[in-house]
Design a protein around this motif. Structure first.
Motif, PDB file in Angstrom:
ATOM      1  N   PRO A 139       0.839  -1.205   0.000  1.00  0.00           N
ATOM      2  CA  PRO A 139       0.000   0.000   0.000  1.00  0.00           C
ATOM      3  C   PRO A 139       0.870   1.250   0.000  1.00  0.00           C
ATOM      4  O   PRO A 139       2.087   1.179   0.230  1.00  0.00           O
ATOM      5  N   MET A 140       0.239   2.397  -0.262  1.00  0.00           N
ATOM      6  CA  MET A 140       0.933   3.667  -0.101  1.00  0.00           C
ATOM      7  C   MET A 140       0.625   4.258   1.267  1.00  0.00           C
ATOM      8  O   MET A 140       1.468   4.291   2.156  1.00  0.00           O
ATOM      9  N   GLY A 142      -2.663   3.406   2.673  1.00  0.00           N
ATOM     10  CA  GLY A 142      -3.633   2.486   3.232  1.00  0.00           C
ATOM     11  C   GLY A 142      -5.039   3.024   3.353  1.00  0.00           C
ATOM     12  O   GLY A 142      -5.887   2.411   4.011  1.00  0.00           O
ATOM     13  N   LYS A 143      -5.336   4.136   2.699  1.00  0.00           N
ATOM     14  CA  LYS A 143      -6.661   4.750   2.770  1.00  0.00           C
ATOM     15  C   LYS A 143      -7.101   5.144   1.371  1.00  0.00           C
ATOM     16  O   LYS A 143      -6.311   5.678   0.594  1.00  0.00           O
ATOM     17  N   ASP A 144      -8.370   4.904   1.060  1.00  0.00           N
ATOM     18  CA  ASP A 144      -8.929   5.249  -0.258  1.00  0.00           C
ATOM     19  C   ASP A 144      -8.111   4.611  -1.383  1.00  0.00           C
ATOM     20  O   ASP A 144      -7.810   5.254  -2.387  1.00  0.00           O
ATOM     21  N   GLU A 145      -7.765   3.346  -1.221  1.00  0.00           N
ATOM     22  CA  GLU A 145      -6.961   2.642  -2.213  1.00  0.00           C
ATOM     23  C   GLU A 145      -7.674   1.406  -2.755  1.00  0.00           C
ATOM     24  O   GLU A 145      -7.043   0.508  -3.306  1.00  0.00           O
ATOM     25  N   GLU A 146      -9.001   1.384  -2.650  1.00  0.00           N
ATOM     26  CA  GLU A 146      -9.771   0.233  -3.103  1.00  0.00           C
ATOM     27  C   GLU A 146     -10.410   0.442  -4.468  1.00  0.00           C
ATOM     28  O   GLU A 146     -10.903  -0.510  -5.066  1.00  0.00           O
ATOM     29  N   ASN A 147     -10.431   1.680  -4.967  1.00  0.00           N
ATOM     30  CA  ASN A 147     -11.121   1.976  -6.223  1.00  0.00           C
ATOM     31  C   ASN A 147     -10.284   2.961  -7.024  1.00  0.00           C
ATOM     32  O   ASN A 147     -10.632   4.123  -7.188  1.00  0.00           O
ATOM     33  N   VAL A 148      -9.144   2.478  -7.511  1.00  0.00           N
ATOM     34  CA  VAL A 148      -8.129   3.336  -8.134  1.00  0.00           C
ATOM     35  C   VAL A 148      -8.236   3.278  -9.654  1.00  0.00           C
ATOM     36  O   VAL A 148      -8.354   2.199 -10.240  1.00  0.00           O
ATOM     37  N   THR A 149      -8.165   4.463 -10.276  1.00  0.00           N
ATOM     38  CA  THR A 149      -8.112   4.574 -11.744  1.00  0.00           C
ATOM     39  C   THR A 149      -7.194   5.745 -12.093  1.00  0.00           C
ATOM     40  O   THR A 149      -7.079   6.702 -11.332  1.00  0.00           O
TER      41      THR A 149
END
Length: 447
Positions: A139-140, A142-149
């Protein structure tokens, strides 16, 4: 094939208003790498930041091989011999959004992000400075990393990195910024939501870090997943590595930026064939320049209006816009997914009073095209374009991406080139693997 060098010498006439010797004679060198996946445009989209990048004496490259593996390479500058390494990671190459982006930090570690279209973060670092071997995915923040584009790396001062991506989906997404510190060897969140779609829209952006370290950001709004709902062109800049943001007049933004408080550089209505995610640059004074295309309205005869390449820029006092070339082939943008369009989204770079437009147009055989003009003429309301010869083969659905760090450090333009194919709306085209090249463009005084 790897030892093949194609050298094309071209003469570029100086434009009215200024004549810079570095733009008077160029040498083109087309350097092959190896064959890569070509059934979609995943190796050659405009939002690859970066496909190639330089650090010290080496240039690095990334692409999907014919089997869909993330593949890395490096070479010494002024050499045509590549060291190639197929990594342990694969991507969904059938979706052209799932690009590979790379950057090297100030310590020499290679950072790689890949295979994102609404997916959890896929990010890894090289195991050692200068190495092409990647460690485990990590992770970078660990937050808001589930829906990356649309992951994008940019290099900041002192070798630190900026990482931008969309959290959310088309028409419903926010722009997130992370920063990597080479001193602390870790990522930190700079902006949870820099541009807020307010769950109604999202921003499709282009970003540029100038030589003074100012981050320039421009974007179009999209109201849904349909490309025809793109509208307007907005702007913001940051002089402190993304912490605070301001408008072109110095007025500070209250964050997050949204549709109500954004600075509108140019008003463009929906259904104007306005494309998203192009490129931008800045001159030596820090004035931003944006390359894009759209179709101007013609109430009397809308059917005869053709989408045209544009330059939108700030001259230090106000925003200006001008048509870049004179196209004749009409087309219309509608629907979702990756589109197969007769022109590419453009790249723009600026040096010593000249702007260089890099693009592909079916009217000219879908070749790699470069057109030059000078900023003096632009500010006088005219453009004196010179379009030199280019490699004589079609690149089909290719869009340009460049080695931004080599350009920043040496003013040398290197372009990732591969003939790729694309079916409209995320469809593959049956094709054999195609050769990947780096197109070197060197001015006379740098040879």
């Amino acid at each position: 094939m790897r030892n093949l060098l194609v050298i094309i010498t071209i003469i570029i006439l100086c434009s009215a208003g200024s004549c810079n010797k570095s733009n008077s004679l160029n040498r083109y060198v087309l350097i092959p790498v190896e064959k890569g996946y070509s059934k979609t445009s995943v190796n050659a989209t405009i939002f690859r930041k970066n496909s190639i990048t330089s650090h010290n004496d080496y240039q690095y490259i990334a692409y999907y091989d014919p089997d869909g593996y993330v593949t890395l390479g490096k070479r010494k500058h002024n050499s045509s011999k590549w060291e190639i390494h197929r990594t342990q990671y694969k991507g969904n190459v059938a979706d052209a959004h799932n690009v590979i982006c790379i950057m090297v930090d100030g310590d020499g570690y290679l950072h790689v992000a890949f295979d994102h279209h609404g997916h959890p973060l896929n990010y890894a670092m090289s195991v050692a400075p200068g190495s092409l071997q990647l460690g485990d995915k990590i992770p970078m923040v660990g937050k808001d990393e589930e829906n990356v584009t649309y992951p994008e790396f940019y290099r900041l001062n002192r070798g630190n990195l900026l990482f931008a991506y969309r959290d959310g989906s088309s028409g419903r997404g926010n722009l997130v910024l992370n920063r990597y510190s080479v001193d602390r060897k870790k990522w930190e969140r700079v902006q949870d939501i820099l541009i807020d779609g307010e769950n109604q829209r999202n921003a499709y952006w282009q970003l540029y870090v100038d030589r003074q370290g100012t981050i320039h950001l421009s974007w179009v709004w999209r109201e849904s997943w349909l490309v025809e709902t793109n509208h307007d062109l907005c702007y913001a800049r940051s002089k402190d590595n993304g912490v605070t943001w301001e408008k072109s007049n110095g007025e500070r933004y209250t964050l997050p930026i949204n549709a109500r408080n954004a600075e509108y550089a140019w008003h463009i209505p929906q259904n104007s064939e306005l494309i998203n995610q192009t490129s931008m640059s800045a001159d030596e004074e820090g004035n931003p320049f944006i390359a894009t295309y759209w179709r101007d309205s013609n109430v009397m005869s809308p059917e005869i209006v053709v989408p045209q390449y544009k330059v939108v820029w700030h001259n230090g006092k106000e925003w200006k816009a001008m048509q870049a070339m004179n196209r004749h082939q009409p087309f219309s943008l509608s629907g979702g997914g990756t589109k197969m369009i007769p022109i590419s989204r453009p790249q723009i770079v600026i040096e010593d009073g000249y702007l260089i437009y890099i693009y592909r147009d079916a009217e000219f055989g879908s070749k790699v095209m470069l057109s030059y003009s000078d900023i003096w003429s632009l500010n006088q309301g005219i453009l004196h374009w010179r379009t030199p010869p280019s490699p004589e083969f079609s690149v089909d659905a290719w869009e340009p991406s460049i080695d931004t760090e080599l350009w920043h450090r040496k003013g040398v333009l290197n372009i990732f080139v591969q003939t790729v194919h694309q079916g409209d709306g995320e469809k593959s085209v049956e094709s054999e693997p195609e050769m990947i090249y780096v197109l070197e463009i060197e001015s006379k005084d740098k040879i």
